[in-house]
Design an enzyme around this catalytic site. Structure first.
Site, PDB file in Angstrom:
ATOM      1  N   SER A  48     -25.429 104.707  -0.052  1.00 57.24           N
ATOM      2  CA  SER A  48     -24.693 103.445   0.030  1.00 57.24           C
ATOM      3  C   SER A  48     -23.915 103.273   1.332  1.00 57.24           C
ATOM      4  CB  SER A  48     -23.711 103.338  -1.147  1.00 57.24           C
ATOM      5  OG  SER A  48     -22.608 104.199  -0.953  1.00 57.24           O
ATOM      6  N   THR A  69     -29.438 104.807  -4.828  1.00 58.92           N
ATOM      7  CA  THR A  69     -28.204 104.293  -5.429  1.00 58.92           C
ATOM      8  C   THR A  69     -28.517 103.229  -6.470  1.00 58.92           C
ATOM      9  OG1 THR A  69     -28.080 102.540  -3.771  1.00 58.92           O
ATOM     10  CG2 THR A  69     -26.933 104.587  -3.254  1.00 58.92           C
ATOM     11  N   ARG A 212     -17.393  98.605  -7.102  1.00 59.02           N
ATOM     12  CA  ARG A 212     -17.243  98.480  -5.661  1.00 59.02           C
ATOM     13  C   ARG A 212     -15.826  98.008  -5.369  1.00 59.02           C
ATOM     14  NH1 ARG A 212     -21.019 101.337  -5.389  1.00 59.02           N
ATOM     15  NH2 ARG A 212     -23.014 100.989  -4.332  1.00 59.02           N
ATOM     16  N   ASP A 236     -11.957 104.648  -7.999  1.00 61.14           N
ATOM     17  CA  ASP A 236     -12.941 105.532  -7.357  1.00 61.14           C
ATOM     18  C   ASP A 236     -13.472 104.869  -6.092  1.00 61.14           C
ATOM     19  OD1 ASP A 236     -14.824 107.807  -7.238  1.00 61.14           O
ATOM     20  OD2 ASP A 236     -16.347 106.267  -7.650  1.00 61.14           O
ATOM     21  N   GLU A 241     -13.727 101.047   2.430  1.00 64.11           N
ATOM     22  CA  GLU A 241     -14.274 102.408   2.628  1.00 64.11           C
ATOM     23  C   GLU A 241     -14.958 102.518   3.991  1.00 64.11           C
ATOM     24  OE1 GLU A 241     -16.821 103.635  -0.600  1.00 64.11           O
ATOM     25  OE2 GLU A 241     -15.353 103.002  -2.072  1.00 64.11           O
ATOM     26  N   HIS A 258     -15.094 107.747  -4.092  1.00 61.52           N
ATOM     27  CA  HIS A 258     -16.397 107.144  -4.449  1.00 61.52           C
ATOM     28  C   HIS A 258     -17.384 108.217  -4.917  1.00 61.52           C
ATOM     29  CE1 HIS A 258     -19.394 103.660  -3.441  1.00 61.52           C
ATOM     30  NE2 HIS A 258     -19.814 104.366  -4.500  1.00 61.52           N
ATOM     31  N   GLY A 261     -20.208 108.697  -9.572  1.00 62.57           N
ATOM     32  CA  GLY A 261     -21.614 108.947  -9.912  1.00 62.57           C
ATOM     33  C   GLY A 261     -22.146 110.249  -9.350  1.00 62.57           C
ATOM     34  N   TYR A 262     -21.266 111.090  -8.790  1.00 64.77           N
ATOM     35  CA  TYR A 262     -21.727 112.269  -8.063  1.00 64.77           C
ATOM     36  C   TYR A 262     -21.989 113.496  -8.934  1.00 64.77           C
ATOM     37  CZ  TYR A 262     -21.693 111.006  -3.108  1.00 64.77           C
ATOM     38  OH  TYR A 262     -22.006 110.488  -1.882  1.00 64.77           O
TER      39      TYR A 262
HETATM   40  N1  LIG Z   1     -18.754 104.748  -8.076  1.00 67.20           N
HETATM   41  C1  LIG Z   1     -19.993 105.110  -8.195  1.00 67.20           C
HETATM   42  O1  LIG Z   1     -20.339 106.237  -7.895  1.00 67.20           O
HETATM   43  C2  LIG Z   1     -21.008 104.154  -8.745  1.00 67.20           C
HETATM   44  C3  LIG Z   1     -22.123 104.674  -9.418  1.00 67.20           C
HETATM   45  C4  LIG Z   1     -23.031 103.783  -9.969  1.00 67.20           C
HETATM   46  C5  LIG Z   1     -22.866 102.421  -9.815  1.00 67.20           C
HETATM   47  N2  LIG Z   1     -21.812 101.934  -9.122  1.00 67.20           N
HETATM   48  C6  LIG Z   1     -21.626 100.473  -8.986  1.00 67.20           C
HETATM   49  O2  LIG Z   1     -21.607  99.911 -10.291  1.00 67.20           O
HETATM   50  C7  LIG Z   1     -22.365  98.716 -10.280  1.00 67.20           C
HETATM   51  C8  LIG Z   1     -22.914  98.475 -11.662  1.00 67.20           C
HETATM   52  O3  LIG Z   1     -23.906  99.427 -11.959  1.00 67.20           O
HETATM   53  P1  LIG Z   1     -25.000  99.168 -13.084  1.00 67.20           P
HETATM   54  O4  LIG Z   1     -25.955 100.271 -13.032  1.00 67.20           O
HETATM   55  O5  LIG Z   1     -24.366  98.887 -14.377  1.00 67.20           O
HETATM   56  O6  LIG Z   1     -25.692  97.869 -12.524  1.00 67.20           O
HETATM   57  P2  LIG Z   1     -26.611  96.879 -13.354  1.00 67.20           P
HETATM   58  O7  LIG Z   1     -27.308  96.035 -12.353  1.00 67.20           O
HETATM   59  O8  LIG Z   1     -27.425  97.620 -14.347  1.00 67.20           O
HETATM   60  O9  LIG Z   1     -25.563  95.988 -14.185  1.00 67.20           O
HETATM   61  C9  LIG Z   1     -24.658  95.105 -13.582  1.00 67.20           C
HETATM   62  C10 LIG Z   1     -24.292  94.061 -14.637  1.00 67.20           C
HETATM   63  O10 LIG Z   1     -23.275  93.220 -14.086  1.00 67.20           O
HETATM   64  C11 LIG Z   1     -23.545  91.899 -14.522  1.00 67.20           C
HETATM   65  N3  LIG Z   1     -22.840  90.947 -13.684  1.00 67.20           N
HETATM   66  C12 LIG Z   1     -23.192  90.422 -12.492  1.00 67.20           C
HETATM   67  N4  LIG Z   1     -22.245  89.564 -12.055  1.00 67.20           N
HETATM   68  C13 LIG Z   1     -21.269  89.554 -12.987  1.00 67.20           C
HETATM   69  C14 LIG Z   1     -20.016  88.881 -13.111  1.00 67.20           C
HETATM   70  N5  LIG Z   1     -19.570  88.027 -12.171  1.00 67.20           N
HETATM   71  N6  LIG Z   1     -19.247  89.134 -14.207  1.00 67.20           N
HETATM   72  C15 LIG Z   1     -19.675  89.999 -15.170  1.00 67.20           C
HETATM   73  N7  LIG Z   1     -20.866  90.624 -15.126  1.00 67.20           N
HETATM   74  C16 LIG Z   1     -21.642  90.420 -14.039  1.00 67.20           C
HETATM   75  C17 LIG Z   1     -25.059  91.793 -14.465  1.00 67.20           C
HETATM   76  O11 LIG Z   1     -25.541  90.705 -15.249  1.00 67.20           O
HETATM   77  C18 LIG Z   1     -25.464  93.153 -15.005  1.00 67.20           C
HETATM   78  O12 LIG Z   1     -25.631  93.128 -16.407  1.00 67.20           O
HETATM   79  C19 LIG Z   1     -23.437  98.935  -9.222  1.00 67.20           C
HETATM   80  O13 LIG Z   1     -23.866  97.719  -8.656  1.00 67.20           O
HETATM   81  C20 LIG Z   1     -22.740  99.792  -8.205  1.00 67.20           C
HETATM   82  O14 LIG Z   1     -22.175  98.968  -7.213  1.00 67.20           O
HETATM   83  C21 LIG Z   1     -20.873 102.774  -8.586  1.00 67.20           C
HETATM   84  O1  LIG Z   2     -24.379 102.612  -6.294  1.00 67.65           O
HETATM   85  C1  LIG Z   2     -24.357 103.802  -6.529  1.00 67.65           C
HETATM   86  O2  LIG Z   2     -25.304 104.362  -7.135  1.00 67.65           O
HETATM   87  C2  LIG Z   2     -23.200 104.664  -6.072  1.00 67.65           C
HETATM   88  O3  LIG Z   2     -22.127 103.892  -5.720  1.00 67.65           O
HETATM   89  C3  LIG Z   2     -23.609 105.481  -4.898  1.00 67.65           C
HETATM   90  O4  LIG Z   2     -24.670 106.259  -5.203  1.00 67.65           O
HETATM   91  C4  LIG Z   2     -22.496 106.304  -4.327  1.00 67.65           C
HETATM   92  O5  LIG Z   2     -22.953 107.374  -3.572  1.00 67.65           O
HETATM   93  P1  LIG Z   2     -23.568 107.313  -2.111  1.00 67.65           P
HETATM   94  O6  LIG Z   2     -24.808 106.536  -2.178  1.00 67.65           O
HETATM   95  O7  LIG Z   2     -22.605 106.606  -1.209  1.00 67.65           O
HETATM   96  O8  LIG Z   2     -23.770 108.729  -1.730  1.00 67.65           O
END
Ligand SMILES: NC(=O)c1ccc[n+]([C@@H]2O[C@H](COP(=O)([O-])OP(=O)(O)OC[C@H]3O[C@@H](n4cnc5c(N)ncnc54)[C@H](O)[C@@H]3O)[C@@H](O)[C@H]2O)c1
Ligand SMILES: O=C(O)[C@H](O)[C@H](O)COP(=O)(O)O
EC number: 1.1.1.290
Length: 393
Positions: A48, A69, A212, A236, A241, A258, A261-262
């Site tokens: 990312s 990601t 995010r 997180d 960032e 961040h 998910g690690y």
């Molecule tokens: N911190 C981390 O390490 C980490 C790890 C995994 C994912 N993430 C983040 O989490 C996000 C979500 O992951 P996911 O796998 O559930 O994605 P996903 O695409 O499976 O689900 C996202 C959901 O959000 C909904 N959505 C979109 N806009 C919206 C709004 N305005 N209000 C409410 N709901 C809305 C979508 O309809 C969908 O159901 C990812 O896009 C990523 O940015 C961060």
């Molecule tokens: O979107 C995701 O899956 C996570 O935010 C992402 O994987 C964080 O880890 P990075 O890709 O920055 O190593």
């Protein structure tokens, strides 16, 4: 494609040996990714931290981009489509790692504050792969879960978790954010929690952001927290960032760089999903199994109380260790030190420290596969089963 492709991959991607039959792999730093490294490459694999757009790819021979990601906000998908470059990412790869991070935060907060899980209302913003995993665990421990997800409502999706309005979700005891970062379209999420919505939250609530950073207006959040009026906050992800404002970090209950998910499994699964996608695109065999890495682990004590469950989860992951390391990396003293003791680091140093914490992140396995030999109270059986714990008494 007839020749063996050159694959440029982020050096922080594990299990790159999977690609050995598909091409010649060269690793590079992801932030910043040197454009010169793309010379002659057909495939680019990123995480990312790399902005993938016309400025990076125009004039190169890259025809396939993979991001290990869930999120795709760092990729200009419109440009890739216009340029005819194939894109793949890894939906769901680390959803359980994030769900375990959220579960631990909720359990620890509930224990600290004498809150009964059965009386907690949890509101999820976004009910995709991560939101559903979080809901599955929190419902299993007795919480009542509601989610806001307008795109799914409009699509007429049938969901196991009841869908409500954002206002209903923001009125819950616990609020956890799981949306993609979007700035356009009918339901943009940039600053979804703006000053007005943050002003309605209180210190009796728990707010968790693992999606995010820019989904929350960080300046407005800091103002509420410094005024003693904000929710107990777990961050997180951060708006700028790799920058983490020391004042905001000092004001949150828990912060991490961040890494929700690690887990080893989440990261390896992300690479493996790209390996499958690249093999399919190249039309060659990519049937290697996902490398399995979790060691045998056993929990010999009973799981009778919420504290027992939390202790079991903490064998895999101790969030306060990430909080401590992030504070140190941003120049903050251990919890409780005064502002005069903060070390004034430059933005460059803080950014480097943030990325270094992620690059050198310790081995952290998901709970799945843990064997429990102690007695398990019926109330915790469902959550252990959803975590993939093997109970053998
Ligand atoms: N911190 C981390 O390490 C980490 C790890 C995994 C994912 N993430 C983040 O989490 C996000 C979500 O992951 P996911 O796998 O559930 O994605 P996903 O695409 O499976 O689900 C996202 C959901 O959000 C909904 N959505 C979109 N806009 C919206 C709004 N305005 N209000 C409410 N709901 C809305 C979508 O309809 C969908 O159901 C990812 O896009 C990523 O940015 C961060
Ligand atoms: O979107 C995701 O899956 C996570 O935010 C992402 O994987 C964080 O880890 P990075 O890709 O920055 O190593």
């Amino acid at each position: 494609m007839t020749n063996v492709p050159t694959i440029i991959a982020d050096e922080n991607m594990p299990a790159l040996e999977l690609f050995s039959g598909l091409g010649e792999v060269r690793t590079v730093p992801g932030r910043p990714l040197p454009r010169a490294a793309l010379t002659g490459a057909q495939v680019l694999l990123v995480r990312s931290v790399t902005r993938v757009d016309e400025a990076l790819l125009a004039g190169t021979s890259v025809r396939f981009v993979g991001s290990a990601t869930i999120g795709t906000d760092h990729v200009d998908l419109d440009y890739l489509a216009r340029a005819g470059i194939r894109f793949a990412h890894a939906p769901g790869c680390n959803a359980m790692a994030v769900a375990e991070y959220v579960l631990q935060a909720v359990l620890a907060w509930a224990l600290d504050n004498g809150r009964a899980l059965q009386r907690l209302r949890v509101g999820l913003v976004g009910l995709g792969n991560v939101g559903r995993s979080v809901a599955g665990l929190l419902e299993a421990v007795g919480c009542t879960v509601v989610a806001s997800d307008p795109p799914q409502v409009e699509a007429g999706a049938q969901t196991a978790v009841p869908l409500g309005t954002l206002e209903q979700v923001l009125a819950c005891d616990v609020i956890s954010l799981h949306v993609p970062l979007t700035t356009a379209g009918p339901h943009p999420t940039h600053h979804l929690l703006d000053a007005a919505r943050l002003a309605a939250l209180t210190p009796a609530q728990l707010l968790i952001n693992t999606c995010r950073g820019p989904v929350i207006d960080n300046r407005a959040l800091l103002a509420r927290l410094e005024a003693g009026q904000g929710p107990v906050t777990v961050l997180d992800v951060w708006e700028q960032e790799p920058q983490v404002p020391p004042a905001l970090l000092a004001a949150v209950w828990r912060g991490s760089p961040h890494i929700a998910g690690y887990s080893v499994e989440g990261k390896v699964r992300g690479t493996w999903m790209l390996y499958r996608a690249l093999g399919q695109w190249l039309g060659v065999d990519a049937s290697r199994a996902m490398p399995q890495q979790a060691p045998v682990r056993t929990w010999e004590a009973p799981v009778a109380s919420m504290a027992d469950l939390l202790a079991l989860l903490r064998t895999a992951y101790r969030p306060e260790e990430d909080h401590r390391l992030l504070r140190e990396a941003m120049g903050l003293p251990p919890e409780g030190g005064s502002r005069e003791t903060w070390v004034p680091l430059t933005d460059v140093t803080r950014g480097t420290n943030f990325d270094q914490l992620r690059k050198t992140y310790r081995v952290r396995h998901e709970t799945a596969g843990l064997r429990v030999t102690g007695a398990v109270a019926p109330v915790w059986q469902t959550v252990l089963s959803r975590l993939g714990v093997v109970v053998s008494q």
